[in-house]
Design a protein around this motif. Sequence first.
Motif, PDB file in Angstrom:
ATOM      1  N   THR A  42      -6.360   1.385  -7.511  1.00 13.84           N
ATOM      2  CA  THR A  42      -5.458   2.277  -8.059  1.00 13.84           C
ATOM      3  C   THR A  42      -4.358   1.520  -8.566  1.00 13.84           C
ATOM      4  O   THR A  42      -4.261   0.393  -8.261  1.00 13.84           O
ATOM      5  CB  THR A  42      -4.745   3.182  -6.823  1.00 13.84           C
ATOM      6  N   PRO A  43      -3.456   2.173  -9.290  1.00 11.62           N
ATOM      7  CA  PRO A  43      -2.296   1.459 -10.145  1.00 11.62           C
ATOM      8  C   PRO A  43      -1.151   0.896  -8.796  1.00 11.62           C
ATOM      9  O   PRO A  43      -0.717  -0.192  -9.273  1.00 11.62           O
ATOM     10  CB  PRO A  43      -1.579   2.865 -10.559  1.00 11.62           C
ATOM     11  N   THR A  44      -1.057   1.361  -7.764  1.00 10.94           N
ATOM     12  CA  THR A  44      -0.463   0.585  -6.741  1.00 10.94           C
ATOM     13  C   THR A  44      -1.216  -0.259  -5.869  1.00 10.94           C
ATOM     14  O   THR A  44      -0.599  -1.010  -5.046  1.00 10.94           O
ATOM     15  CB  THR A  44       0.118   1.664  -6.129  1.00 10.94           C
ATOM     16  N   TYR A  45      -2.574  -0.321  -6.020  1.00 12.29           N
ATOM     17  CA  TYR A  45      -3.290  -1.262  -5.172  1.00 12.29           C
ATOM     18  C   TYR A  45      -4.396  -1.751  -6.025  1.00 12.29           C
ATOM     19  O   TYR A  45      -5.472  -1.577  -6.100  1.00 12.29           O
ATOM     20  CB  TYR A  45      -3.997  -0.325  -3.851  1.00 12.29           C
ATOM     21  N   ARG A  46      -4.068  -2.848  -6.730  1.00 14.63           N
ATOM     22  CA  ARG A  46      -4.944  -3.537  -7.896  1.00 14.63           C
ATOM     23  C   ARG A  46      -5.589  -4.857  -7.097  1.00 14.63           C
ATOM     24  O   ARG A  46      -5.403  -4.573  -5.931  1.00 14.63           O
ATOM     25  CB  ARG A  46      -3.839  -4.287  -9.111  1.00 14.63           C
ATOM     26  N   ARG A  84      -3.820  -7.271  -4.714  1.00 10.74           N
ATOM     27  CA  ARG A  84      -3.410  -6.906  -3.448  1.00 10.74           C
ATOM     28  C   ARG A  84      -4.724  -6.606  -2.530  1.00 10.74           C
ATOM     29  O   ARG A  84      -4.568  -6.821  -1.244  1.00 10.74           O
ATOM     30  CB  ARG A  84      -2.355  -5.481  -3.700  1.00 10.74           C
TER      31      ARG A  84
END
Length: 416
Positions: free
Chosen positions: A256-260, A263
């Motif tokens: 996701t954009p916040t969990y690349r 990460r």
Amino acid sequence: MVTAPVVVAACERILEDIDGLTERVSHQIREAEPIYLTTVTWEQLIESVRPNLVGLLQSLMMEETASVAAPRRTGRTRAGQGVPLPPVLHAYRLGVITIWSDLVELCSPDPEASRALLASAQKLWTALDVYSQELAAAYRDVETEQLLRDARLREAALAAIFSGIAPQGRTLAEMADVLRLPATGQFVVIVCEPAESAESAESEGGEEQGPRGVQVAEGPEVSGSAPSVEKTLAALGVRSAWRSEVDVEIGLAMLTPTYRLDRLAAHLASLTLGRIGVSRVYTGLTETPAAVAQARLAREASVPGAGALTHFDDARVPGLLLGSPVLADDLRRDVLGALGELPDGEVERLLETFRAWLDAEGSAEGAGRLLHCHPNTVRYRLTKLTSLVGRDLKRPLDVVHLFLAAEAQRLQLDAG
């Protein structure tokens, strides 16, 4: 205990207007539990309520509980319709309360009939308990059947996505729907140790480093089983699907954009998963089989027992060596043969220093920081290594040969 004739007579009077009682109870159920308005049609509700009311009344009239076919059928039907169990059980209680209210009204003018009804009350509530238990058992049977069916379908969907071959009559897009994954997005495949192997590796060693300096981060102690990893990723907002195979656990994760990827990789490295291999990021589920091969290769290039995470891009050289084991072993013997007289610990220390020197871009000071030793110690070990093998770190080709031989040595030790 035999039911008093006056109570039996009251039950018979209620049965004479069973259709009216059925409609009244059905209205009460719909008012008390709105899900019956959206999930169960009026005809279906009437069809279910009537035999249950008849059975409950007959149970009060007889010396034992009447047939339990009605609650069993109701339990299976409501489970199949997706009505939660608590509202269904509540509907049963509403039915019994209505029956009891009607009986009280019929018996109240006669004190003897009222006393007889009170004496028979336990039989009615016992029948409710039996009916509720039978309904709940049938309901849970259907839930279990659905879980098994869903598990088989999920397993087939995972096998299809990972192999790229959909079952006959189905498409990969349909298989993706089963897993609640879109056909396109940002995906990676993760391959790690089976649960037993990962736990064993964790118990044997502490914090270590894998290829190219990927270090295991401290994190929550999470079992290496596929379901537990899927749950912990879901808690972070990362959708994934996992499949347990004989030798590995294979997972498909959607970034996701916040969990690349960086990460996600850091979090995976904090779990008790043993060796971990991660594929390149790809955008279509049809590319998954190639990503599975990449992640498998990356895992094979990791150090057993270290719990390190290796990306495919960092595993290509080890992959070449693993693909040509005879040539790799010949290179190892040719370059490092002179180290055979040294103790195993000394050989590993010299090669570890060489790898650190490479990671530090040829800096003794940088290698010393990585190894927590003095730069002069690094220089001494490198001099000893190159003098024994007859190579010169100033000659690029010698460095290449020594690097490949060191990797072949690491992979050969892993295989042993």
